[in-house]
Design a protein around this motif. Structure first.
Motif, PDB file in Angstrom:
ATOM      1  N   TYR A 170       0.836  -1.200   0.000  1.00 28.61           N
ATOM      2  CA  TYR A 170       0.000   0.000   0.000  1.00 28.61           C
ATOM      3  C   TYR A 170       0.874   1.254   0.000  1.00 28.61           C
ATOM      4  O   TYR A 170       1.896   1.307   0.677  1.00 28.61           O
ATOM      5  CB  TYR A 170      -0.945   0.004   1.201  1.00 28.61           C
ATOM      6  CG  TYR A 170      -1.926  -1.127   1.155  1.00 28.61           C
ATOM      7  CD1 TYR A 170      -3.011  -1.086   0.281  1.00 28.61           C
ATOM      8  CD2 TYR A 170      -1.753  -2.258   1.944  1.00 28.61           C
ATOM      9  CE1 TYR A 170      -3.905  -2.141   0.207  1.00 28.61           C
ATOM     10  CE2 TYR A 170      -2.643  -3.319   1.867  1.00 28.61           C
ATOM     11  CZ  TYR A 170      -3.714  -3.257   1.004  1.00 28.61           C
ATOM     12  OH  TYR A 170      -4.587  -4.307   0.921  1.00 28.61           O
ATOM     13  N   ILE A 171       0.445   2.270  -0.757  1.00 37.99           N
ATOM     14  CA  ILE A 171       1.194   3.525  -0.823  1.00 37.99           C
ATOM     15  C   ILE A 171       0.569   4.614   0.040  1.00 37.99           C
ATOM     16  O   ILE A 171       1.171   5.662   0.229  1.00 37.99           O
ATOM     17  CB  ILE A 171       1.355   4.009  -2.280  1.00 37.99           C
ATOM     18  CG1 ILE A 171      -0.002   4.222  -2.964  1.00 37.99           C
ATOM     19  CG2 ILE A 171       2.231   3.043  -3.067  1.00 37.99           C
ATOM     20  CD1 ILE A 171       0.083   4.827  -4.359  1.00 37.99           C
ATOM     21  N   ALA A 172      -0.613   4.362   0.537  1.00 36.52           N
ATOM     22  CA  ALA A 172      -1.295   5.305   1.428  1.00 36.52           C
ATOM     23  C   ALA A 172      -2.338   4.540   2.231  1.00 36.52           C
ATOM     24  O   ALA A 172      -2.783   3.456   1.828  1.00 36.52           O
ATOM     25  CB  ALA A 172      -1.958   6.425   0.631  1.00 36.52           C
ATOM     26  N   SER A 173      -2.727   5.129   3.346  1.00 39.04           N
ATOM     27  CA  SER A 173      -3.820   4.567   4.148  1.00 39.04           C
ATOM     28  C   SER A 173      -5.126   4.692   3.371  1.00 39.04           C
ATOM     29  O   SER A 173      -5.193   5.390   2.353  1.00 39.04           O
ATOM     30  CB  SER A 173      -3.935   5.316   5.467  1.00 39.04           C
ATOM     31  OG  SER A 173      -2.743   5.253   6.188  1.00 39.04           O
ATOM     32  N   ARG A 227      -3.486  14.087  -9.475  1.00 37.18           N
ATOM     33  CA  ARG A 227      -4.023  15.170  -8.641  1.00 37.18           C
ATOM     34  C   ARG A 227      -4.009  14.825  -7.157  1.00 37.18           C
ATOM     35  O   ARG A 227      -3.681  15.656  -6.308  1.00 37.18           O
ATOM     36  CB  ARG A 227      -5.447  15.493  -9.115  1.00 37.18           C
ATOM     37  CG  ARG A 227      -6.243  16.442  -8.257  1.00 37.18           C
ATOM     38  CD  ARG A 227      -5.848  17.894  -8.464  1.00 37.18           C
ATOM     39  NE  ARG A 227      -6.590  18.793  -7.627  1.00 37.18           N
ATOM     40  CZ  ARG A 227      -7.689  19.430  -7.983  1.00 37.18           C
ATOM     41  NH1 ARG A 227      -8.168  19.287  -9.197  1.00 37.18           N
ATOM     42  NH2 ARG A 227      -8.296  20.228  -7.142  1.00 37.18           N
ATOM     43  N   THR A 228      -4.332  13.587  -6.812  1.00 39.24           N
ATOM     44  CA  THR A 228      -4.349  13.181  -5.409  1.00 39.24           C
ATOM     45  C   THR A 228      -2.949  13.259  -4.808  1.00 39.24           C
ATOM     46  O   THR A 228      -2.768  13.762  -3.690  1.00 39.24           O
ATOM     47  CB  THR A 228      -4.931  11.766  -5.253  1.00 39.24           C
ATOM     48  OG1 THR A 228      -6.256  11.751  -5.809  1.00 39.24           O
ATOM     49  CG2 THR A 228      -4.991  11.334  -3.811  1.00 39.24           C
ATOM     50  N   PHE A 283      -1.539  15.469 -13.597  1.00 42.43           N
ATOM     51  CA  PHE A 283      -2.618  15.005 -14.466  1.00 42.43           C
ATOM     52  C   PHE A 283      -3.938  15.065 -13.719  1.00 42.43           C
ATOM     53  O   PHE A 283      -4.099  14.456 -12.669  1.00 42.43           O
ATOM     54  CB  PHE A 283      -2.323  13.585 -14.958  1.00 42.43           C
ATOM     55  CG  PHE A 283      -1.150  13.552 -15.887  1.00 42.43           C
ATOM     56  CD1 PHE A 283      -1.333  13.658 -17.259  1.00 42.43           C
ATOM     57  CD2 PHE A 283       0.144  13.470 -15.396  1.00 42.43           C
ATOM     58  CE1 PHE A 283      -0.255  13.679 -18.122  1.00 42.43           C
ATOM     59  CE2 PHE A 283       1.233  13.483 -16.253  1.00 42.43           C
ATOM     60  CZ  PHE A 283       1.028  13.590 -17.614  1.00 42.43           C
ATOM     61  N   THR A 284      -4.859  15.857 -14.271  1.00 40.21           N
ATOM     62  CA  THR A 284      -6.161  16.048 -13.648  1.00 40.21           C
ATOM     63  C   THR A 284      -7.153  16.557 -14.688  1.00 40.21           C
ATOM     64  O   THR A 284      -6.768  17.224 -15.641  1.00 40.21           O
ATOM     65  CB  THR A 284      -6.075  17.046 -12.471  1.00 40.21           C
ATOM     66  OG1 THR A 284      -7.379  17.199 -11.897  1.00 40.21           O
ATOM     67  CG2 THR A 284      -5.556  18.403 -12.900  1.00 40.21           C
ATOM     68  N   HIS A 285      -8.410  16.249 -14.477  1.00 40.53           N
ATOM     69  CA  HIS A 285      -9.466  16.784 -15.344  1.00 40.53           C
ATOM     70  C   HIS A 285     -10.071  18.053 -14.755  1.00 40.53           C
ATOM     71  O   HIS A 285     -10.806  18.758 -15.428  1.00 40.53           O
ATOM     72  CB  HIS A 285     -10.555  15.734 -15.585  1.00 40.53           C
ATOM     73  CG  HIS A 285     -10.057  14.562 -16.363  1.00 40.53           C
ATOM     74  ND1 HIS A 285      -9.696  14.650 -17.690  1.00 40.53           N
ATOM     75  CD2 HIS A 285      -9.817  13.286 -15.997  1.00 40.53           C
ATOM     76  CE1 HIS A 285      -9.272  13.472 -18.109  1.00 40.53           C
ATOM     77  NE2 HIS A 285      -9.328  12.643 -17.102  1.00 40.53           N
ATOM     78  N   THR A 286      -9.766  18.321 -13.476  1.00 42.29           N
ATOM     79  CA  THR A 286     -10.294  19.509 -12.809  1.00 42.29           C
ATOM     80  C   THR A 286      -9.167  20.230 -12.083  1.00 42.29           C
ATOM     81  O   THR A 286      -9.016  20.089 -10.868  1.00 42.29           O
ATOM     82  CB  THR A 286     -11.407  19.128 -11.814  1.00 42.29           C
ATOM     83  OG1 THR A 286     -10.884  18.145 -10.902  1.00 42.29           O
ATOM     84  CG2 THR A 286     -12.633  18.571 -12.510  1.00 42.29           C
ATOM     85  N   PRO A 287      -8.369  21.019 -12.810  1.00 42.88           N
ATOM     86  CA  PRO A 287      -7.249  21.705 -12.158  1.00 42.88           C
ATOM     87  C   PRO A 287      -7.729  22.788 -11.199  1.00 42.88           C
ATOM     88  O   PRO A 287      -8.691  23.493 -11.490  1.00 42.88           O
ATOM     89  CB  PRO A 287      -6.473  22.313 -13.321  1.00 42.88           C
ATOM     90  CG  PRO A 287      -7.397  22.323 -14.473  1.00 42.88           C
ATOM     91  CD  PRO A 287      -8.427  21.264 -14.240  1.00 42.88           C
ATOM     92  N   PRO A 288      -7.056  22.897 -10.057  1.00 43.92           N
ATOM     93  CA  PRO A 288      -7.377  23.997  -9.141  1.00 43.92           C
ATOM     94  C   PRO A 288      -6.862  25.312  -9.723  1.00 43.92           C
ATOM     95  O   PRO A 288      -6.060  25.315 -10.647  1.00 43.92           O
ATOM     96  CB  PRO A 288      -6.628  23.620  -7.862  1.00 43.92           C
ATOM     97  CG  PRO A 288      -5.533  22.732  -8.304  1.00 43.92           C
ATOM     98  CD  PRO A 288      -6.012  22.042  -9.543  1.00 43.92           C
ATOM     99  N   GLU A 289      -7.315  26.414  -9.178  1.00 46.40           N
ATOM    100  CA  GLU A 289      -6.913  27.711  -9.717  1.00 46.40           C
ATOM    101  C   GLU A 289      -5.503  28.101  -9.289  1.00 46.40           C
ATOM    102  O   GLU A 289      -4.712  28.554 -10.104  1.00 46.40           O
ATOM    103  CB  GLU A 289      -7.924  28.772  -9.296  1.00 46.40           C
ATOM    104  CG  GLU A 289      -9.287  28.472  -9.893  1.00 46.40           C
ATOM    105  CD  GLU A 289     -10.185  29.673  -9.910  1.00 46.40           C
ATOM    106  OE1 GLU A 289      -9.695  30.801  -9.797  1.00 46.40           O
ATOM    107  OE2 GLU A 289     -11.401  29.464 -10.063  1.00 46.40           O
ATOM    108  N   GLY A 304       3.635   9.296  -8.580  1.00 42.81           N
ATOM    109  CA  GLY A 304       2.460   8.506  -8.255  1.00 42.81           C
ATOM    110  C   GLY A 304       1.219   9.235  -8.682  1.00 42.81           C
ATOM    111  O   GLY A 304       1.288  10.311  -9.269  1.00 42.81           O
ATOM    112  N   GLY A 305       0.137   8.615  -8.420  1.00 44.01           N
ATOM    113  CA  GLY A 305      -0.056   7.347  -7.767  1.00 44.01           C
ATOM    114  C   GLY A 305      -0.285   6.212  -8.753  1.00 44.01           C
ATOM    115  O   GLY A 305       0.022   6.279  -9.941  1.00 44.01           O
TER     116      GLY A 305
END
Length: 176
Positions: A15-18, A51-52, A73-79, A111-112
């Motif tokens: 596992y790479i994260a909880s 993004r995560t 890589f994201t479909h909803t980039p933050p500002e 990652g991830g």
């Protein structure tokens, strides 16, 4: 052609994260030890992350990769974003194929697993550097995201530390 290296820490059970996305289970290195991180980072000029992972890195404080080219890589980039970050909504395989052709140093796939899966399936990852942390999480976000097998691996080196950390460094063999 530039190399893409998937360099990541994983629990002994993969596992790479909880389950909540936390990486608080990762131990702090002993004083004066960085497990070879600085040496690896000196070979890198570009990072790739989802993004995560990007949002997780932001929780660590000041953006640590300001001197590198960073693609998230994201479909909803933050500002808001650090100056060295570019958000990408293009096809990851096509983007990384072109990026590998450009001049530069090593490309670090941070990652991830959701980002790594299509790159592994498309034979765009050259090496795996897995830092195995001597902890069992039992559940969480898996290192392997159900991707097709990347093929046979050649062990390049291993290294262990007194605290139980272990590095497994592999090259992915390409079929002709």
């Amino acid at each position: 052609m530039r190399k893409v290296i998937f360099y990541i820490a994983t629990s002994l059970d993969g596992y790479i994260a909880s389950s909540d996305g936390s990486v608080e289970w990762l131990p702090a290195p002993p004083p004066g030890e960085d497990y070879g991180y600085a040496s690896f980072l000196s070979t890198v000029d570009t990072t790739l992350m989802g993004r995560t992972t990007y949002e997780q890195v932001l929780t660590f404080g000041e953006w640590p990769y300001a001197t590198l080219s960073n693609y998230v890589f994201t479909h909803t980039p933050p500002e808001a974003k650090p100056a060295s970050v570019q958000f990408v909504s293009d096809d990851v395989v096509g983007f990384v194929t072109q990026l590998r052709q450009a001049s530069g140093q090593t490309i670090w796939l941070i990652g991830g697993s959701t980002l790594a899966a299509p790159l592994l399936a498309a034979n765009l990852v050259d090496e795996l550097m897995l830092f195995v942390v001597p902890r069992l999480l039992g559940s969480g976000i898996s290192l392997w995201h159900g991707q097709d097998a990347a093929g046979p691996l050649t062990l390049l080196r291993t290294q262990t530390w007194p605290d139980g950390m272990a590095l497994l460094h592999y090259r992915i063999k390409r079929s002709i």
